[in-house]
Motif scaffolding. Structure first.
Motif, PDB file in Angstrom:
ATOM      1  N   SER A  18       0.822  -1.218   0.000  1.00  0.00           N
ATOM      2  CA  SER A  18       0.000   0.000   0.000  1.00  0.00           C
ATOM      3  C   SER A  18       0.848   1.256   0.000  1.00  0.00           C
ATOM      4  N   TYR A 121      -6.642  10.970  -2.169  1.00  0.00           N
ATOM      5  CA  TYR A 121      -6.680   9.505  -2.313  1.00  0.00           C
ATOM      6  C   TYR A 121      -5.409   8.846  -1.807  1.00  0.00           C
ATOM      7  N   ILE A 125      -5.610   5.947   0.862  1.00  0.00           N
ATOM      8  CA  ILE A 125      -5.062   4.604   0.622  1.00  0.00           C
ATOM      9  C   ILE A 125      -4.088   4.221   1.739  1.00  0.00           C
ATOM     10  N   ILE A 128      -6.107   3.722   5.260  1.00  0.00           N
ATOM     11  CA  ILE A 128      -7.488   3.280   5.044  1.00  0.00           C
ATOM     12  C   ILE A 128      -8.135   2.778   6.340  1.00  0.00           C
ATOM     13  N   ALA A 213      -9.909   3.722  -3.429  1.00  0.00           N
ATOM     14  CA  ALA A 213      -8.858   3.283  -2.518  1.00  0.00           C
ATOM     15  C   ALA A 213      -8.567   1.788  -2.660  1.00  0.00           C
ATOM     16  N   ARG A 554      -6.538  -3.452  -0.575  1.00  0.00           N
ATOM     17  CA  ARG A 554      -6.124  -3.371  -1.983  1.00  0.00           C
ATOM     18  C   ARG A 554      -5.606  -4.736  -2.464  1.00  0.00           C
ATOM     19  N   TYR A 603      -3.109   4.657  -9.181  1.00  0.00           N
ATOM     20  CA  TYR A 603      -2.448   5.024  -7.933  1.00  0.00           C
ATOM     21  C   TYR A 603      -2.170   6.515  -7.957  1.00  0.00           C
TER      22      TYR A 603
END
Ligand code: NAI
Ligand code: PYR
Ligand code: MG
Length: 613
Positions: A18, A121, A125, A128, A213, A554, A603
């Protein structure tokens, strides 16, 4: 099966991290991006805005020189600045009521969302686990309840009953040429909070944040939509600030005509977009699913996404007992709530049981479920049952073991059935009270499982503290909204799993999109659920961990997405996406498909901007 799943998991964890961009779409040196605007218009466009991070060359090129303070900051400095402000807000609001703190956190995130999507974002991400409870359940529920007062600027599109006949042209008002993912609601059943009318728009916005995300859908290609067909919520109709249509909800053919027109408009402009129906009241959830599922690439998250997550949890509960998976067919499951989510779960669990070896002996008549709604246990004696619910009605009278009357109370049912699993999708907070949980202690399972799946937190059927105290330390707990783990003393932990459809819908949507599926089949949904079920190792299961950490969402979504792509290819439903056709998708091995899906994820990185104006 589980060991190879663990190997695959490790492989994906290596592949994706991540904190680092996935290979491909999020490559370290992004390609330039053409913008059709200059100067202030760029600063006020959150898709392109970089705030103080515009380098001098770009400021010259885009007519920004003099519109920003002279110091150029790096992305990392901006990131740190935001996190520091967020932490100070946490510090400064300590001791304030929870709802005040939650809304303050939502506001600071929302302001960043409105200003600079790339930074927003990335922050989302990387954090999260901390931020999902704010942009998603439970805070999103509070936001919807207060939406008209909180409203500052619009997000997404609003189609109302007054727009009949106009939708085909209105859809072209949306500024993006391409839309991949749409989440639509009519606001009629927002979480467990009921009819919130137009204020329900917070849910599609939150779900699409999770899409960006978790599934790496490019935020320029998502579209939250509210279908405002009125509201039956008297409080809202009387609220002077209410922003929706002040009329009762449309019903029957009038209602369907609005949804039909909306679906046709979407399909005309973006024929390959995936449409997720969210938080529709039960009758419309089922009706629209039946009506559209073979014509459009759509699914209902509450019915189908929730079902897959619950099935993964139910299979986990079997493994936690040290039983083989086939033993699922012998599990006694009490489901409280016979609405869109409850019936979705029951249908998928029943299908899974019917596929298991040996079940053909009893077939469709095999009923391991006891289902309750607001009127208690549902039996065949109940009048006017919806056929979807009637499938799960119990017999009654002396032939039925245990003998329970129509409308029996929850505590009576739990005491007599001694279920392996007690699963709540009722929207009634605290309904698994002390008496019910004490009765669960007498469960026939060595690891009684309690799933309090209703959202938001105030509607959870019980807390993990109560479960580990009243059912016992060997119990298994999962909830729809996040709770903290419980310390059981002696260094032992009672795990508070989160059983939320967020583990599946991003992968279902992404898989459908990348496969270019004509529609979303039961086989694709089943593949998604099986993938999630196999994600957890035996060791984790023994500890009572049924679902992965939200921080790995993810990774999970890459696998679920790949499973969905492969199922679509196997069923000949895939038409491919971009320049990757069905033949090429079909030639990929399982790990190549996961790799492909991961590479397609967006991303957040600042791209060099070039203006064509
Ligand atoms: N964890 C997750 O991923 C998900 C959770 N949910 C939650 O599930 C809840 C229900 O959602 P839907 O099924 O769509 O709602 P729904 O309104 O369609 O169904 C609610 C059901 O609960 C029953 N009920 C109401 N009061 C009851 C009582 N006192 N005792 C027993 N049953 C009672 C109703 O009769 C109805 O059958 C909501 O809180 C929602 O947030 C929904 C989807 C996903
Ligand atoms: C999680 C979700 O979709 C719901 O509570 O409705
Ligand atoms: Mg929902």
């Amino acid at each position: 099966m589980w060991r190879s799943a663990a190997r695959r998991t490790a492989q994906i964890r290596r592949l994706l991290s991540s904190s680092a961009p996935p290979a491909g779409a999020g490559a370290a040196v992004p390609g330039p991006c053409i913008v059709h605007k200059r100067g202030n218009d760029i600063l006020h466009d959150p898709w392109y805005n970089k705030d103080t991070a515009f380098p001098m060359t770009e400021r010259d090129r885009l007519g920004l020189r003099g519109l920003l303070p002279p110091r150029v900051m790096s992305f990392e400095q901006q990131y740190e600045r935001f996190i520091n402000s967020y932490r100070s807000l946490e510090h400064n609001t300590r001791g304030e009521p929870d709802s005040i703190v939650a809304l303050a956190k939502w506001r600071i995130l929302n302001r960043l969302h409105d200003r600079n999507e790339t930074l927003y974002y990335r922050v989302l991400i990387d954090n999260i686990k901390d931020f999902a409870p704010i942009i998603y359940t439970p805070t999103v529920g509070l936001v919807c309840e207060n939406y008209s007062g909180l409203f500052r600027r619009p997000r997404g599109m609003y189609f109302s009953a007054k727009d009949k006949g106009e939708m085909m042209s209105m859809i072209y008002n949306w500024p993006a040429d391409k839309v991949d993912m749409i989440v639509v609601t009519d606001g009629s059943r927002i979480l467990g909070l009921g009819d919130l009318g137009v204020q329900g728009i917070g849910i599609p916005i939150g779900k699409l944040d999770v899409y960006v995300a978790a599934a790496g859908i490019n935020p320029q290609k998502v579209l939250p939509i509210m279908l405002d067909v009125g509201t039956n919520n008297e409080k809202l109709l009387e609220d002077k600030l209410y922003l929706g249509l002040r009329q009762p909800r449309l019903e029957g053919e009038e209602y369907l005509a609005v949804v039909d027109e909306f679906m046709e408009a979407v399909h005309a402009r973006w024929p390959k977009a995936v449409v997720q129906f969210e938080d529709f009241q039960m009758k419309w959830a089922f009706e629209t699913l039946q009506r559209y599922r073979n014509r459009f690439c759509m699914f209902n998250d509450d019915v189908q996404g929730t079902a897959g997550v619950a099935l993964a949890g139910l299979l986990g509960a079997v493994r936690a007992q040290g039983r083989p998976l086939q033993d699922f067919t012998n599990q006694k499951i009490v489901v409280v709530g016979a609405g869109s989510a409850g019936i979705g779960v029951l249908s998928m669990a029943k299908q899974a049981m019917l596929r298991m070896p040996g079940i053909h002996r009893t077939g469709e008549g095999h009923n391991q479920f006891w289902v309750l709604d607001k009127d208690g246990l549902i039996t065949k004696a109940r009048k006017g049952l919806d056929p979807a619910v009637a499938r799960f009605a119990r017999g009654y009278g002396p032939d039925e073991i245990p003998d329970l009357p129509e409308g029996a109370s929850l505590v009576e049912v739990v005491k007599k059935v001694k279920p392996h699993v007690l699963l709540g999708l009722s929207g009634v907070g605290g309904i698994f009270n002390e008496e019910v949980l004490k009765a669960m202690k007498e469960s026939d399972s060595p690891r009684p499982a309690v799933f309090a799946m209703s959202n938001p937190t105030t509607k959870a059927e019980c807390t993990p503290e109560d479960v580990f105290k009243l059912v016992g330390e060997n119990a298994i707990f999962a909830s729809g909204s996040p709770f903290g783990n419980v310390s059981l003393g002696n260094g032992k932990t009672g795990f508070a799993n989160q059983a939320n459809n967020m583990y599946l819908f991003p992968g279902i949507g992404l898989g459908a999109l990348l496969s270019g599926a004509r529609h979303i089949s039961d086989g694709m949904l089943q593949a998604a659920a099986e993938c999630l079920a196999s994600y957890i190792t035996d060791n984790e299961i023994r500890k009572g961990i049924l679902f992965p950490e939200v921080s790995s969402i993810r990774h999970i979504t890459a696998r679920v997405g790949a499973a969905v792509v492969r199922a679509a290819v196997a069923e000949d439903l895939a038409e491919g996406c971009c320049d990757v056709g069905p033949r090429e998708l079909g030639s990929m091995s399982e790990s190549e498909t996961v790799d492909y899906v991961a590479r397609k994820m967006w991303y957040p990185i600042y791209s060099p901007l070039v203006s064509d104006k």
